[in-house]
Design an enzyme around this catalytic site. Structure first.
Site, short mmCIF file in Angstrom:
data_model
loop_
_atom_site.label_atom_id
_atom_site.label_comp_id
_atom_site.label_asym_id
_atom_site.label_seq_id
_atom_site.Cartn_x
_atom_site.Cartn_y
_atom_site.Cartn_z
N LYS A 171 -34.83 43.78 -22.70
CA LYS A 171 -33.85 42.94 -23.71
C LYS A 171 -34.12 41.93 -24.21
O LYS A 171 -34.60 40.51 -23.43
CB LYS A 171 -32.46 43.05 -22.60
CG LYS A 171 -31.02 42.33 -23.80
CD LYS A 171 -30.69 41.13 -22.88
CE LYS A 171 -30.88 39.88 -23.51
NZ LYS A 171 -30.92 39.38 -25.07
N GLU A 248 -38.27 33.91 -13.12
CA GLU A 248 -38.57 33.10 -12.86
C GLU A 248 -37.85 32.27 -13.67
O GLU A 248 -37.57 32.63 -14.61
CB GLU A 248 -39.90 33.23 -14.12
CG GLU A 248 -40.77 34.02 -13.11
CD GLU A 248 -41.51 32.94 -12.19
OE1 GLU A 248 -41.17 31.99 -11.90
OE2 GLU A 248 -41.97 33.84 -10.85
N CYS A 282 -41.42 25.72 -19.77
CA CYS A 282 -40.31 26.21 -18.14
C CYS A 282 -41.43 25.04 -17.14
O CYS A 282 -41.02 24.56 -16.05
CB CYS A 282 -40.43 27.11 -17.39
SG CYS A 282 -41.99 28.38 -17.94
N GLU A 380 -33.30 20.06 -15.65
CA GLU A 380 -33.96 20.93 -16.67
C GLU A 380 -32.69 20.34 -18.03
O GLU A 380 -32.07 20.74 -17.94
CB GLU A 380 -34.04 22.09 -16.95
CG GLU A 380 -35.02 22.63 -17.58
CD GLU A 380 -35.48 24.04 -17.59
OE1 GLU A 380 -34.68 24.47 -17.73
OE2 GLU A 380 -36.76 24.77 -17.63
P1 NDP Z 1 -30.69 32.26 -20.79
O1 NDP Z 1 -30.93 32.64 -19.61
O2 NDP Z 1 -29.86 31.59 -21.39
O3 NDP Z 1 -31.74 34.07 -21.41
C1 NDP Z 1 -32.63 34.25 -20.62
C2 NDP Z 1 -32.22 35.66 -20.94
O4 NDP Z 1 -31.21 36.10 -20.46
C3 NDP Z 1 -31.62 36.17 -22.15
O5 NDP Z 1 -32.48 37.15 -22.85
C4 NDP Z 1 -30.40 36.27 -22.58
O6 NDP Z 1 -29.53 36.67 -23.13
C5 NDP Z 1 -30.10 37.21 -20.97
N1 NDP Z 1 -29.20 36.72 -20.48
C6 NDP Z 1 -28.26 35.89 -20.48
N2 NDP Z 1 -26.17 36.13 -19.60
C7 NDP Z 1 -26.69 37.27 -19.45
C8 NDP Z 1 -26.02 37.95 -18.39
N3 NDP Z 1 -25.28 37.56 -17.49
N4 NDP Z 1 -27.00 38.92 -17.69
C9 NDP Z 1 -28.34 39.40 -17.98
N5 NDP Z 1 -29.07 38.27 -18.88
C10 NDP Z 1 -27.97 37.70 -19.51
O7 NDP Z 1 -32.07 30.87 -20.55
P2 NDP Z 1 -32.99 30.60 -22.08
O8 NDP Z 1 -33.46 31.95 -23.05
O9 NDP Z 1 -31.78 29.90 -22.93
O10 NDP Z 1 -34.43 30.43 -21.75
C11 NDP Z 1 -34.72 29.27 -21.43
C12 NDP Z 1 -34.95 29.15 -19.85
O11 NDP Z 1 -35.57 29.80 -19.10
C13 NDP Z 1 -34.74 27.27 -19.07
O12 NDP Z 1 -34.23 27.07 -17.85
C14 NDP Z 1 -36.30 27.71 -18.44
O13 NDP Z 1 -37.18 26.89 -17.83
C15 NDP Z 1 -36.43 29.23 -18.20
N6 NDP Z 1 -37.96 29.75 -18.57
C16 NDP Z 1 -38.52 29.97 -17.27
C17 NDP Z 1 -40.02 30.81 -17.64
C18 NDP Z 1 -40.27 30.45 -15.94
O14 NDP Z 1 -41.59 31.46 -16.24
N7 NDP Z 1 -40.13 30.23 -14.73
C19 NDP Z 1 -40.43 30.78 -18.78
C20 NDP Z 1 -40.07 30.96 -19.75
C21 NDP Z 1 -38.56 29.99 -19.13
P3 NDP Z 1 -29.19 36.17 -24.92
O15 NDP Z 1 -29.45 36.83 -25.81
O16 NDP Z 1 -27.83 37.07 -25.06
O17 NDP Z 1 -29.23 34.86 -24.41
#
Ligand code: NDP
Length: 478
Positions: A171, A248, A282, A380
């Site tokens: 997803k 992550e 990130c 962040e």
């Molecule tokens: P989100 O947590 O908003 O979303 C990440 C994924 O989770 C999306 O596919 C999202 O779907 C999905 N999601 C949202 N709600 C749920 C739920 N209740 N249950 C299951 N899945 C869900 O993060 P962002 O996409 O905004 O990405 C940014 C974040 O990612 C930042 O905090 C960044 O630091 C982190 N990040 C970390 C990395 C690492 O390796 N440590 C690397 C890159 C980014 P939807 O499409 O609906 O939003």
């Protein structure tokens, strides 16, 4: 153009669709992407469960060949994939192509891993008994990915999952799903059997939650924000059977600059780490912790370099900083810029930029005279916003660097071997860089953090197998 979920090799439409908009040009609609419901997600999980017995029984050679072909196809199409990525996410074309190349390299690495699966054979403590330790596939793995690396993160989760014999439901983030869609098509073209990799487009609160709750999903690998990650971990342990989970998440990564640093190198490391990819990494260096002797020269040189950066349309060859990904993130960034000023830090840059097309263009923002208690230093932001915190010496720099809820990446710029080694030892982050930006990592070594940044075993490199396989200990009395 309309894009559907891909389940068991078939396109599966949904009544609802979401618009994927180019953040460099809001009049450019990348596509209308299906918004799947729970029933469609369950269909994908059933398809993956059905494909599991035969896929997990394939030879390492067959899995190697498919992953290697996928790698070759990705690398042949870096230009198309990079362009599609930059169009939907807003990275510059060079960054988009770099990320697509990384996806190809990741598949080549895990193609090799298929052939390196080993095991152990030991004598038992009991007479006549032999012990073997082997690794087996887990089953159906759910992969939930964010928007900021829309091809590399799906690649570094899909490739080890498949290499170790698992089947997958992916997803991707709803605001940047096109790159993942193209990647899944490439795997089909590479010869991956139907049902082994399924893509479900839609909202996290629907598709993501359905994956976390479904009893036939054995494990969830997630990259995204801390709040979502925590919720997913709770869901995985509440589910029956409980699921293996790997998270992550965010970062508030420190880059320490000591008086003895090479000034040019330190400024370039800060510029790259804090602002490239529009700060939407990130591993971005969002806290620049600088000792007093070099502080003024560092700030002067960095602000000069920042102000010269070309902010604009991601696909324009001159652009160095692409747009912020969407309206929501744009408002978050502007909110933190206002907050930093209210908290008493001094702002350099951070203006909204007008370009030929309407987009979310923001000049990088640097806060000086910040302290580590301010929200801009603790939370962040995930945009092109960084703060400079002045400190007296190495000891106080270490204290500030480690005073954070996160622990993903960290860095130091110094010419002193003593401080470099001490930093690597004492950093509270999972990754420590010396004279390098905090962002930018290799793909053949483990990636991940500590504290609020990561949970579970590491991603990437040979360490990825700890998540994507289960250990079996077998005893034989011969
Ligand atoms: P989100 O947590 O908003 O979303 C990440 C994924 O989770 C999306 O596919 C999202 O779907 C999905 N999601 C949202 N709600 C749920 C739920 N209740 N249950 C299951 N899945 C869900 O993060 P962002 O996409 O905004 O990405 C940014 C974040 O990612 C930042 O905090 C960044 O630091 C982190 N990040 C970390 C990395 C690492 O390796 N440590 C690397 C890159 C980014 P939807 O499409 O609906 O939003």
């Amino acid at each position: 153009m309309e894009f559907d979920s891909i389940i068991n090799g078939d396109f599966v439409a949904s009544a609802e669709r979401s618009q994927n908009i180019n953040p460099s040009d809001l009049s450019d609609v990348v596509g209308l992407f299906a918004r799947a419901d729970r029933a469609v997600t369950n269909q994908a999980i059933e398809a993956a469960a059905e494909a599991f017995p035969s896929w997990s029984a394939t030879t390492p050679q067959l899995r190697h060949d498919i992953l290697k072909r996928a790698s070759d196809l990705i690398l042949q199409r870096v230009d198309t994939l990079g362009r599609a990525l930059s169009r939907e996410e807003g990275k510059t074309l060079a960054e988009g192509m770099g990320e697509a190349t990384r996806a190809g390299q990741v598949f080549a690495f895990f193609a090799g891993e298929c052939l390196r699966a080993g095991g152990e054979q030991l004598p038992s403590t009991r007479p006549g008994v032999g012990v073997t330790i082997t690794r087996e596939a887990l089953g159906v793995v759910g992969l939930i990915t964010p928007w900021n690396f829309p091809i590399a993160i799906p690649a570094w989760k899909i490739a080890p999952a498949l290499a170790w014999g698992n089947t997958v439901v992916l997803k991707p983030a709803e605001i940047a799903p096109h790159s993942a869609w193209l990647l899944v098509q490439i795997l089909a073209e590479a010869g991956l059997p139907k049902g082994v990799l399924n893509l479900v487009l839609g909202k996290g609160s629907v598709v993501g939650e359905a994956l976390v709750e479904h009893p036939k999903v054995a494990a969830i690998s997630f990259t995204g924000s801390v709040n979502t990650g925590r919720r997913i971990a709770q869901g995985c342990t509440a589910a029956l059977p409980m699921k293996k989970v790997q998270l992550e998440m965010g970062g508030k990564n420190p880059l320490v600059v000591l008086d003895d640093a090479d000034l040019d190198l330190a400024v370039e490391a800060a510029l790259n780490g804090a602002f490239y990819s529009t700060g939407q990494r990130c591993t971005a260096s969002s806290r620049l912790i600088v000792t007093k002797g070099i502080h003024d020269a560092f700030v002067a040189r960095l602000s000069e370099r920042m102000q010269a950066l070309v902010v604009g349309h991601a696909l324009d060859a001159k652009t160095q900083i692409g747009p912020v990904v969407d309206q929501n993130q744009f408002e978050i960034d502007l909110g933190y810029i206002a907050r930093g000023t209210d908290e008493g830090a001094r702002l350099i840059g951070g203006e909204v930029v007008k370009a030929e097309t309407e987009g979310y263009f923001l000049r990088p923002a640097l806060f000086t005279e910040a302290d580590n208690a301010m929200a801009i230093a603790r939370e962040e932001i995930f945009g092109p916003v960084a703060c400079v915190i002045a400190v007296d010496d190495f000891e106080s720099a270490m204290e500030v660097a480690n005073d954070t809820d996160f622990g993903l990446s960290s860095g130091i710029c110094t010419t002193s071997l003593k401080y470099a080694e001490a930093f690597k030892r004492r950093s509270g982050a999972g990754m420590a860089m010396v004279n390098l930006p905090t962002a930018g990592v290799d793909y053949h070594v483990p990636f991940g953090g500590r504290k609020g940044s990561s949970y579970g075993s590491r991603e990437q490199g040979t360490y990825a197998r700890d998540f994507y396989s289960a250990v079996k200990t077998a005893y034989t009395l011969a």
